[in-house]
Design a protein around this motif. Structure first.
Motif, short mmCIF file in Angstrom:
data_model
loop_
_atom_site.label_atom_id
_atom_site.label_comp_id
_atom_site.label_asym_id
_atom_site.label_seq_id
_atom_site.Cartn_x
_atom_site.Cartn_y
_atom_site.Cartn_z
N ASP A 169 -81.18 -4.76 -47.82
CA ASP A 169 -80.74 -4.83 -46.43
C ASP A 169 -79.27 -5.17 -46.28
N ARG A 170 -78.63 -5.60 -47.33
CA ARG A 170 -77.22 -6.01 -47.22
C ARG A 170 -76.36 -4.90 -46.62
N GLY A 171 -76.52 -3.68 -47.09
CA GLY A 171 -75.73 -2.57 -46.58
C GLY A 171 -75.95 -2.32 -45.11
N ILE A 172 -77.18 -2.54 -44.63
CA ILE A 172 -77.48 -2.34 -43.21
C ILE A 172 -76.69 -3.32 -42.36
N TYR A 173 -76.68 -4.59 -42.76
CA TYR A 173 -75.95 -5.60 -41.99
C TYR A 173 -74.44 -5.33 -42.04
N GLU A 174 -73.95 -4.93 -43.20
CA GLU A 174 -72.52 -4.63 -43.29
C GLU A 174 -72.14 -3.47 -42.38
N LYS A 175 -72.98 -2.46 -42.31
CA LYS A 175 -72.69 -1.31 -41.45
C LYS A 175 -72.76 -1.68 -39.98
N GLU A 176 -73.81 -2.38 -39.56
CA GLU A 176 -74.02 -2.68 -38.15
C GLU A 176 -73.04 -3.72 -37.62
N LEU A 177 -72.53 -4.58 -38.49
CA LEU A 177 -71.64 -5.65 -38.03
C LEU A 177 -70.17 -5.34 -38.25
N TYR A 181 -67.07 -7.45 -36.52
CA TYR A 181 -66.56 -8.45 -37.45
C TYR A 181 -65.80 -7.77 -38.59
N PRO A 182 -64.48 -7.70 -38.49
CA PRO A 182 -63.70 -7.01 -39.52
C PRO A 182 -63.61 -7.77 -40.84
N HIS A 183 -63.96 -9.05 -40.83
CA HIS A 183 -63.86 -9.85 -42.05
C HIS A 183 -65.25 -10.36 -42.42
N HIS A 184 -65.61 -10.21 -43.69
CA HIS A 184 -66.90 -10.74 -44.10
C HIS A 184 -66.92 -10.97 -45.60
N THR A 185 -67.84 -11.82 -46.02
CA THR A 185 -68.07 -12.07 -47.43
C THR A 185 -69.56 -12.30 -47.64
N VAL A 186 -70.07 -11.83 -48.77
CA VAL A 186 -71.45 -12.06 -49.16
C VAL A 186 -71.44 -12.64 -50.56
N GLN A 187 -72.07 -13.77 -50.71
CA GLN A 187 -72.18 -14.43 -52.01
C GLN A 187 -73.66 -14.66 -52.30
N GLY A 188 -74.22 -13.81 -53.15
CA GLY A 188 -75.64 -13.94 -53.43
C GLY A 188 -76.47 -13.55 -52.22
N THR A 189 -77.27 -14.48 -51.72
CA THR A 189 -78.17 -14.19 -50.59
C THR A 189 -77.65 -14.74 -49.27
N VAL A 190 -76.41 -15.25 -49.25
CA VAL A 190 -75.83 -15.76 -48.01
C VAL A 190 -74.53 -15.02 -47.73
N GLY A 191 -74.20 -14.88 -46.46
CA GLY A 191 -72.99 -14.16 -46.08
C GLY A 191 -72.38 -14.71 -44.81
N LEU A 192 -71.11 -14.39 -44.59
CA LEU A 192 -70.41 -14.83 -43.39
C LEU A 192 -69.61 -13.65 -42.84
N TRP A 193 -69.78 -13.39 -41.55
CA TRP A 193 -69.04 -12.35 -40.84
C TRP A 193 -68.15 -13.05 -39.82
N SER A 194 -66.89 -12.61 -39.72
CA SER A 194 -65.94 -13.31 -38.87
C SER A 194 -65.00 -12.34 -38.17
N LYS A 195 -64.62 -12.70 -36.93
CA LYS A 195 -63.60 -11.95 -36.21
C LYS A 195 -62.20 -12.41 -36.62
N LEU A 196 -62.14 -13.54 -37.34
CA LEU A 196 -60.88 -14.11 -37.79
C LEU A 196 -60.79 -13.99 -39.32
N PRO A 197 -59.58 -13.98 -39.85
CA PRO A 197 -59.41 -13.82 -41.30
C PRO A 197 -60.08 -14.94 -42.10
N LEU A 198 -60.53 -14.60 -43.30
CA LEU A 198 -61.14 -15.54 -44.23
C LEU A 198 -60.24 -15.71 -45.45
N ALA A 199 -60.29 -16.89 -46.04
CA ALA A 199 -59.50 -17.15 -47.25
C ALA A 199 -60.23 -18.19 -48.09
N ASP A 200 -59.83 -18.25 -49.37
CA ASP A 200 -60.36 -19.26 -50.30
C ASP A 200 -61.89 -19.22 -50.36
#
Length: 360
Positions: A169-177, A181-200
């Motif tokens: 399902d990861r690809g589905i969420y990435e496509k729909e969001l 949310y132009p910025h996102h990260t997925v680490q294992g089974t958790v992820g974060l989508w953001s309208k603001l830039p991410l770092a570190d």
């Protein structure tokens, strides 16, 4: 022979037995004895009074209930708000027995419950906020991940944390969001989508860093199955450290009782990671598989506070989705002010999403 009448003739010729008066007197005496033998209102319902006092003491001293046997203390703390339902039951019994003692004893659990949870009954939310956060365990068995993603995007959250992401399902969420949310990260089974830039951004191994419990980590577990991450959201007010976590499950087992070994280990490691955080503004979003009344989260709650407790309305129960009975999905903060907190409508998951607005 002289006959002695044993009855008198009353009005209308009716015979009245001479001992009628004595019989009435004796009946009245028996009734008086029965009434006198009944216990008074302060002596009725001793069992109800004892149960009321016990209920109050359990809620008052819940932190003293040991976990040595079946994790009983944590089990009680998980469902602590629901102990208030015993009060009207005991009150009905006290009124039925007309027991003043039981009614008076109920003052203890009522006062303890109000002290613990009375603050959640009102609406403490305020309009506005600099940033809106949302968190959702989307469910590995979610039959409609695309619909869930669209519903979350429509919530208006600036930062969105997801847990229990599967490879399928990861690809589905990435496509729909992607659009929202132009910025996102997925680490294992958790992820974060953001309208603001991410770092570190980095994974947080909440099993490896569990101190003396680390030896119990299965040898075949790798960071591929990571269940927590840490990143920095660049806001107009400065950097915000954001943690996303999905702690181990808690289960009721007839043999082991309330089984929380993995969850408690994860909570300890996550608390250590947050304690080492240098950023003054910190947010934790996730499915913690436990309520913040549970002593297992002391390492976390001693540093972060619940947005729902500070600025919500009601208890904020999020699980299970059809009839929520516990708040195990949390938004915890430090260094920022919660303005509002709420539970969002159900999706295809067995959890409900939660959201909060914060200000600097």
């Amino acid at each position: 022979m002289v006959q002695v009448d044993t009855a008198e003739t009353g009005q209308g010729g009716a015979d009245i037995p001479r001992d009628a008066g004595s019989g009435t007197w004796r009946g009245g005496l028996r009734r008086a004895i029965l009434i006198g033998s009944r216990p008074g209102p302060w002596k009725r319902g001793p069992v109800l009074a004892a149960l009321a006092l016990l209920l109050g003491l359990v809620m008052l001293l819940h932190a003293k209930i040991p976990n040595r046997v079946g994790n009983l203390g944590s089990l009680v703390e998980t469902f602590l708000p629901w102990f208030g339902l015993f009060v009207p039951v005991l009150l009905a019994g006290a009124l039925w027995r007309r027991s003043a003692a039981a009614v008076a004893a109920l003052l203890l659990p009522v006062m303890v419950w109000l002290n613990l949870f009375g603050g959640l009954l009102g609406d403490k939310s305020h309009p506005g906020g600099d940033l809106t956060l949302a968190s959702h365990n989307v469910g590995a068995d979610n039959p409609d991940p695309a619909g869930t993603a669209r519903a979350l995007a429509a919530s208006g959250a600036d930062v969105l944390a997801l847990q229990e992401l599967t490879r399928q399902d990861r690809g589905i969420y990435e496509k729909e969001l992607a659009n929202a949310y132009p910025h996102h990260t997925v680490q294992g089974t958790v992820g974060l989508w953001s309208k603001l830039p991410l770092a570190d951004t980095k994974p947080v191994d909440i099993m490896m860093d569990a101190g003396p419990l680390a030896a119990t980590k299965p040898a075949d577990v790798t960071m591929e199955y990571n269940r927590a991450l840490r990143t920095t959201v660049a806001t107009g007010h400065g950097p915000l450290a954001v943690y996303v976590a999905h702690l181990g499950s808690a289960r009721v087992n007839p043999r082991a009782g309330f089984w929380t070994a993995h969850r408690d280990r994860n909570a300890q490691a996550l608390g250590e990671a947050i304690a080492a955080e240098r950023n003054e503004r910190v947010v934790l979003l996730g499915d913690l598989n436990g309520t913040m009344d549970d002593r297992a989260f002391d390492g976390i709650t001693s540093r972060l506070r619940s947005a729902q407790d500070a600025a919500g309305a009601g208890f904020g129960f999020s699980w299970p989705a059809k009839f929520p009975v516990a708040r195990i999905d949390e938004i915890l903060v430090k260094g920022v002010r919660p303005e509002s907190s709420r539970v969002l409508p159900a999706t295809g998951s067995d959890h409900r999403p939660v959201a909060a607005a914060i200000s600097w």
